[in-house]
Design an enzyme around this catalytic site. Structure first.
Site, PDB file in Angstrom:
ATOM      1  N   ASP A 141       0.837  -1.210   0.000  1.00 53.47           N
ATOM      2  CA  ASP A 141       0.000   0.000   0.000  1.00 53.47           C
ATOM      3  C   ASP A 141       0.869   1.256   0.000  1.00 53.47           C
ATOM      4  O   ASP A 141       1.989   1.250   0.522  1.00 53.47           O
ATOM      5  CB  ASP A 141      -0.921  -0.025   1.235  1.00 53.47           C
ATOM      6  CG  ASP A 141      -2.106   0.905   1.067  1.00 53.47           C
ATOM      7  OD1 ASP A 141      -2.353   1.376  -0.065  1.00 53.47           O
ATOM      8  OD2 ASP A 141      -2.792   1.167   2.073  1.00 53.47           O
TER       9      ASP A 141
ATOM     10  N   ASN B 242     -10.972  -2.603  -5.487  1.00 53.38           N
ATOM     11  CA  ASN B 242     -10.187  -1.628  -6.249  1.00 53.38           C
ATOM     12  C   ASN B 242     -10.815  -1.253  -7.597  1.00 53.38           C
ATOM     13  O   ASN B 242     -10.401  -0.271  -8.224  1.00 53.38           O
ATOM     14  CB  ASN B 242      -8.742  -2.112  -6.451  1.00 53.38           C
ATOM     15  CG  ASN B 242      -7.888  -2.047  -5.209  1.00 53.38           C
ATOM     16  OD1 ASN B 242      -6.982  -2.854  -5.008  1.00 53.38           O
ATOM     17  ND2 ASN B 242      -8.139  -1.073  -4.337  1.00 53.38           N
TER      18      ASN B 242
HETATM   19  C1  IPE Z   1      -5.375  -2.786  -0.252  1.00 54.54           C
HETATM   20  O1  IPE Z   1      -5.032  -1.463  -0.442  1.00 54.54           O
HETATM   21  C2  IPE Z   1      -5.393  -3.503  -1.566  1.00 54.54           C
HETATM   22  C3  IPE Z   1      -4.096  -3.691  -2.202  1.00 54.54           C
HETATM   23  C4  IPE Z   1      -2.937  -3.368  -1.711  1.00 54.54           C
HETATM   24  C5  IPE Z   1      -4.139  -4.316  -3.494  1.00 54.54           C
HETATM   25  P1  IPE Z   1      -6.153  -0.320  -0.591  1.00 54.54           P
HETATM   26  O2  IPE Z   1      -5.438   0.961  -0.771  1.00 54.54           O
HETATM   27  O3  IPE Z   1      -7.125  -0.709  -1.633  1.00 54.54           O
HETATM   28  O4  IPE Z   1      -6.883  -0.409   0.831  1.00 54.54           O
HETATM   29  P2  IPE Z   1      -7.777   0.637   1.600  1.00 54.54           P
HETATM   30  O5  IPE Z   1      -8.785   1.160   0.641  1.00 54.54           O
HETATM   31  O6  IPE Z   1      -6.862   1.712   2.077  1.00 54.54           O
HETATM   32  O7  IPE Z   1      -8.366  -0.139   2.727  1.00 54.54           O
HETATM   33  C1  IPE Z   2      -1.530   0.184  -3.392  1.00 51.15           C
HETATM   34  O1  IPE Z   2      -1.278   1.541  -3.423  1.00 51.15           O
HETATM   35  C2  IPE Z   2      -1.719  -0.404  -4.777  1.00 51.15           C
HETATM   36  C3  IPE Z   2      -3.081  -0.855  -5.076  1.00 51.15           C
HETATM   37  C4  IPE Z   2      -4.070  -0.900  -4.226  1.00 51.15           C
HETATM   38  C5  IPE Z   2      -3.323  -1.299  -6.437  1.00 51.15           C
HETATM   39  P1  IPE Z   2      -2.466   2.589  -3.456  1.00 51.15           P
HETATM   40  O2  IPE Z   2      -2.816   2.878  -4.873  1.00 51.15           O
HETATM   41  O3  IPE Z   2      -3.595   2.111  -2.614  1.00 51.15           O
HETATM   42  O4  IPE Z   2      -1.782   3.857  -2.811  1.00 51.15           O
HETATM   43  P2  IPE Z   2      -2.439   4.884  -1.793  1.00 51.15           P
HETATM   44  O5  IPE Z   2      -2.972   4.087  -0.647  1.00 51.15           O
HETATM   45  O6  IPE Z   2      -3.521   5.601  -2.541  1.00 51.15           O
HETATM   46  O7  IPE Z   2      -1.307   5.774  -1.401  1.00 51.15           O
HETATM   47 MG    MG Z   3      -4.070   2.352  -0.672  1.00 50.60          MG
END
Ligand code: IPE
Ligand code: IPE
Ligand code: MG
Length: 264
Positions: free
Chosen positions: A39, A87
């Site tokens: 994340d 997502n």
């Molecule tokens: C969790 O991250 C999913 C992945 C890393 C693929 P998110 O960024 O989607 O999670 P939330 O929304 O902060 O819970």
């Molecule tokens: C994790 O990084 C990757 C996926 C969930 C695909 P994020 O895209 O959630 O990054 P933040 O949380 O917005 O910084």
């Molecule tokens: Mg995230």
């Protein structure tokens, strides 16, 4: 498995030499299975005034780095959360970019994964993925199925709840066909219907970017995982971050509901 990597012919590719396990880690007490919620890609990009997708591109490098370290250090399995069932609610351009990125990276890296004896599998509802990506996944899984190195599991369109519902439905189908007695459904029978069937449960869960939640990841399998949350954003996750996570893990007393051996 490290030996398999060590003896691979260096002339076959640009693989760097094996990375030694840091001296402050106990090689006999490493987790057999590490899971990671990757994340913070978006925040990494935002801090640099870049579009979010640049964070995803850099996140791929962090994943390659982590896989190589886990493999070199003798960790048996790495399971990474790449795209959740939630997502899809992101802007269309970001989702399309991610799908194209998965396809491009898998196509590019497959030969190296094969050479390094990595066994790759994808966990999740794969039928919703673009057809080209589905085909590439099937081919990558087939081509690496007999590899003897690290198990590398990529959770793509994965949701813990969806996985549990799928398992329940698969068991119900067997009951309906008269092949299974409901009384025979126990934890082992249930686990055998999950994507992770045959894989040990993760010993350590790492989540980057400081968020202290599970976000629908491996709800069944994480029952007794040790949790390590770091503020490091995923694209910055490196050997030092992994070492800190493993040190944290090695400092834990795992009790599984019992008591410390030293307790009065
Ligand atoms: C969790 O991250 C999913 C992945 C890393 C693929 P998110 O960024 O989607 O999670 P939330 O929304 O902060 O819970
Ligand atoms: C994790 O990084 C990757 C996926 C969930 C695909 P994020 O895209 O959630 O990054 P933040 O949380 O917005 O910084
Ligand atoms: Mg995230």
């Amino acid at each position: 498995m490290s030996r398999a990597l060590a003896t691979s012919d260096p002339s076959q590719g640009s693989r760097p030499v094996l990375q030694a396990l840091p001296a402050d880690l106990d090689p006999t007490r490493l987790p057999a299975h590490v899971a990671v919620i990757m994340d913070g890609n978006g925040r990494w990009a935002r801090r640099r005034n870049l579009p979010r997708v640049m964070g995803h591109r850099e996140g791929v490098e962090a994943l390659k780095r982590t896989l190589r370290l886990c493999s070199d250090w003798g960790i048996g399995a790495l399971t990474a959360y790449a795209f959740s069932t939630e997502n899809w609610s992101r802007p269309g351009e970001e989702v399309s970019f991610l799908m194209a990125l998965f396809e491009r990276v898998l196509a590019r890296e497959l030969e190296g994964l094969e050479r390094e004896q990595v066994r790759i599998r994808f966990f999740g509802d794969l039928q919703q993925l673009p057809t080209g990506l589905q085909e590439l996944i099937a081919s990558a899984e087939a081509r690496t199925a007999n590899n003897v190195g690290i198990h590398f599991n990529v959770c793509t369109n994965y949701g813990g709840r969806r996985e549990l519902v799928r398992a329940a439905r698969r068991l119900a189908d067997q009951v309906a066909r008269g092949e299974l007695d409901p009384a025979a459904i126990d934890e082992a029978a249930f686990a055998a219907e999950l994507h992770t069937a045959g894989e040990s449960d993760p010993d350590l869960l790492i989540r980057t970017s400081g968020e202290q939640r599970i976000s629908n990841f491996l709800l069944w399998q994480l029952a007794y995982a040790e949790l390590h949350v770091t503020d490091v954003l995923w694209p910055d996750f490196d050997a030092q971050s992994l070492t800190l996570a493993l040190q944290d893990y090695q400092g834990r007393q795992r009790r599984f509901g019992g008591v410390d051996p030293v307790s009065p």
